[in-house]
Design a protein around this motif. Structure first.
Motif, PDB file in Angstrom:
ATOM      1  N   GLY A  71      38.046  63.133  61.235  1.00  0.00           N
ATOM      2  CA  GLY A  71      38.603  62.539  62.451  1.00  0.00           C
ATOM      3  C   GLY A  71      39.572  61.415  62.147  1.00  0.00           C
ATOM      4  O   GLY A  71      40.613  61.280  62.800  1.00  0.00           O
ATOM      5  N   GLU A  72      39.243  60.597  61.144  1.00  0.00           N
ATOM      6  CA  GLU A  72      40.132  59.504  60.745  1.00  0.00           C
ATOM      7  C   GLU A  72      41.469  60.045  60.255  1.00  0.00           C
ATOM      8  O   GLU A  72      42.539  59.548  60.612  1.00  0.00           O
ATOM      9  N   ASP A 130      39.064  54.481  68.132  1.00  0.00           N
ATOM     10  CA  ASP A 130      40.037  55.565  67.979  1.00  0.00           C
ATOM     11  C   ASP A 130      39.402  56.899  67.602  1.00  0.00           C
ATOM     12  O   ASP A 130      39.916  57.955  67.964  1.00  0.00           O
ATOM     13  N   VAL A 131      38.300  56.868  66.859  1.00  0.00           N
ATOM     14  CA  VAL A 131      37.602  58.089  66.440  1.00  0.00           C
ATOM     15  C   VAL A 131      36.122  57.907  66.743  1.00  0.00           C
ATOM     16  O   VAL A 131      35.487  56.974  66.237  1.00  0.00           O
ATOM     17  N   TYR A 164      42.829  62.979  60.950  1.00  0.00           N
ATOM     18  CA  TYR A 164      43.557  63.584  62.074  1.00  0.00           C
ATOM     19  C   TYR A 164      44.232  62.500  62.920  1.00  0.00           C
ATOM     20  O   TYR A 164      45.393  62.633  63.319  1.00  0.00           O
ATOM     21  N   SER A 165      43.510  61.423  63.165  1.00  0.00           N
ATOM     22  CA  SER A 165      44.070  60.320  63.944  1.00  0.00           C
ATOM     23  C   SER A 165      45.288  59.708  63.250  1.00  0.00           C
ATOM     24  O   SER A 165      46.296  59.403  63.883  1.00  0.00           O
ATOM     25  N   SER A 217      42.047  58.554  72.081  1.00  0.00           N
ATOM     26  CA  SER A 217      40.941  58.536  71.128  1.00  0.00           C
ATOM     27  C   SER A 217      40.592  59.976  70.761  1.00  0.00           C
ATOM     28  O   SER A 217      40.957  60.911  71.470  1.00  0.00           O
ATOM     29  N   VAL A 218      39.880  60.142  69.642  1.00  0.00           N
ATOM     30  CA  VAL A 218      39.455  61.465  69.192  1.00  0.00           C
ATOM     31  C   VAL A 218      37.935  61.522  69.232  1.00  0.00           C
ATOM     32  O   VAL A 218      37.264  60.679  68.637  1.00  0.00           O
ATOM     33  N   PRO A 235      42.753  53.793  62.002  1.00  0.00           N
ATOM     34  CA  PRO A 235      41.855  54.154  63.105  1.00  0.00           C
ATOM     35  C   PRO A 235      40.502  53.469  63.009  1.00  0.00           C
ATOM     36  O   PRO A 235      39.908  53.373  61.931  1.00  0.00           O
ATOM     37  N   ALA A 276      37.464  68.883  67.475  1.00  0.00           N
ATOM     38  CA  ALA A 276      37.883  67.533  67.883  1.00  0.00           C
ATOM     39  C   ALA A 276      38.683  67.592  69.177  1.00  0.00           C
ATOM     40  O   ALA A 276      39.502  68.492  69.367  1.00  0.00           O
ATOM     41  N   VAL A 330      36.673  53.696  63.666  1.00  0.00           N
ATOM     42  CA  VAL A 330      35.728  54.819  63.723  1.00  0.00           C
ATOM     43  C   VAL A 330      34.364  54.311  64.158  1.00  0.00           C
ATOM     44  O   VAL A 330      33.854  53.323  63.613  1.00  0.00           O
TER      45      VAL A 330
END
Length: 346
Positions: A163-164, A223-224, A166-167, A140-141, A176, A129, A178
């Motif tokens: 990813g969610e 965000d993701v 981590y965000s 953003s990721v 977040p 990521a 996605v």
């Protein structure tokens, strides 16, 4: 309490100088103890010279081998059993340190992490990521940016969940948004992979906003952003090249333009702030999500500041207990593994 972080001191293009300077910066400014992993004779001499009598919480862990940037990852990981990567990741596995950072061979780092640490329960493929800057100032990721060039729709499902989390945990984004990286916003746009992944992500209890396009990586609308490693790596490398182009062109304009108006609008102070906002060294590196431990991978050209921020990200990742959140989430959610059979993940 100091957070123990292992640093691959033989990884970067110009190792070990950036690693030594980065470790010193980290120990001056962060609550960390850095374990430099590499050849003890080389590191002890360089560290003494760099410290110049200063006392900092830095230790050296001997590793007789290192994996070069031009080596094939698979063969190097198998044959070099005392590499700085493997020794550093063993420290993570044995819980002697909270995390590991390397600016070395990305393929070798991912392969070594998978072998030494293993995947978290329920994770079919770990993903790399990357935190990207946006116009809104909230990053953003983007994942995956290179760990898996060939993916199945179920991989996207797992990437979205990781990813969610981590965000939420590290970037502190409460809910977040996605999205799936595609060639258009409409549900039917994209290839077979993105269209099927869209259907899977739509059923997850996440804030799924549908398809997003390349510009959404930077405009702050998502965000993701989930994609396969082939597309993600191309997007990342394109971004790095464009960032450098913009910085150099702006620098050239500032140097050649002599009008007072331009000088006022684009002062050196403003230019430096602009550079910091786009500078990859400020983001520290990419976490490998889904392995049993903290592994952060930086760019081979990392300077001392990038090394320091990589150490910072490793410490923050550990403190946020991201892996525990991912493991807990996958136990609760019935996610499809890539064999196509829907089973509760244990």
């Amino acid at each position: 309490m100091l957070i123990d972080i292992a640093l691959d001191a033989m990884g970067s293009d110009k190792s070990p100088e950036p690693e030594l300077r980065g470790a010193i910066l980290a120990c001056r400014h962060l609550p960390v103890r850095v374990h430099l992993v590499g050849r003890e004779d080389v590191l002890s001499k360089g560290l003494r010279a760099a410290l110049d009598g200063e006392r900092l919480p830095i230790e050296i862990v001997h590793a007789s081998e290192h994996i070069g940037m031009d080596e094939k990852a698979a063969s190097a990981v198998r044959t070099k059993k005392d590499s700085s990567m493997r020794v550093g990741l063993k420290l993570v596995r044995e819980k002697k340190v909270a995390g590991f950072f390397t600016a070395g061979n990305t393929g070798a780092a991912m392969a070594t992490a998978k072998m030494v640490l293993g995947a978290l329960p329920g994770v079919d493929r770990p993903a790399l990521a990357m935190v990207m800057p946006t116009l809104t100032g909230s990053p953003s990721v983007l994942l995956d940016v290179g760990a898996n060039v060939d993916c199945k729709p179920q991989n996207f499902e797992q990437f979205a969940i990781m990813g969610e989390l981590y965000s939420k945990s590290v970037l502190k984004i409460r809910r977040p948004r996605v999205g799936v990286l595609s060639v258009g916003e409409e549900e039917g746009k994209g290839n077979d992979l993105t269209r099927e992944a869209y259907g899977l992500l739509k059923q997850l209890p996440i804030n799924f906003v549908g398809n997003v396009e390349g510009r959404d990586i930077y405009n702050g609308n998502c965000d993701v952003i989930v994609c396969d490693g082939f597309v993600g790596n191309v997007a990342l490398k394109t971004s790095e090249g464009l960032t450098r182009l913009v910085r150099e062109m702006l620098k050239e304009s500032l140097t050649t333009t002599v009008t007072a108006q331009v000088g006022a609008l684009l002062s050196r102070k403003a230019f430096n702030a602009f550079k910091r906002r786009l500078d990859p060294s400020e983001y520290g590196g990419a976490p490998l999500l889904g392995v049993r431990g903290v592994c952060i991978i930086g760019h081979g050209s990392s300077n001392d500041r990038a090394i320091m921020n990589g150490i910072r990200v490793a410490a923050e990742f550990s403190q946020a207990r991201v892996n525990e959140h991912i493991e807990s989430e996958f136990k609760e959610r019935p996610v499809l593994p890539t064999n196509g059979h829907s089973l509760p993940l244990q």
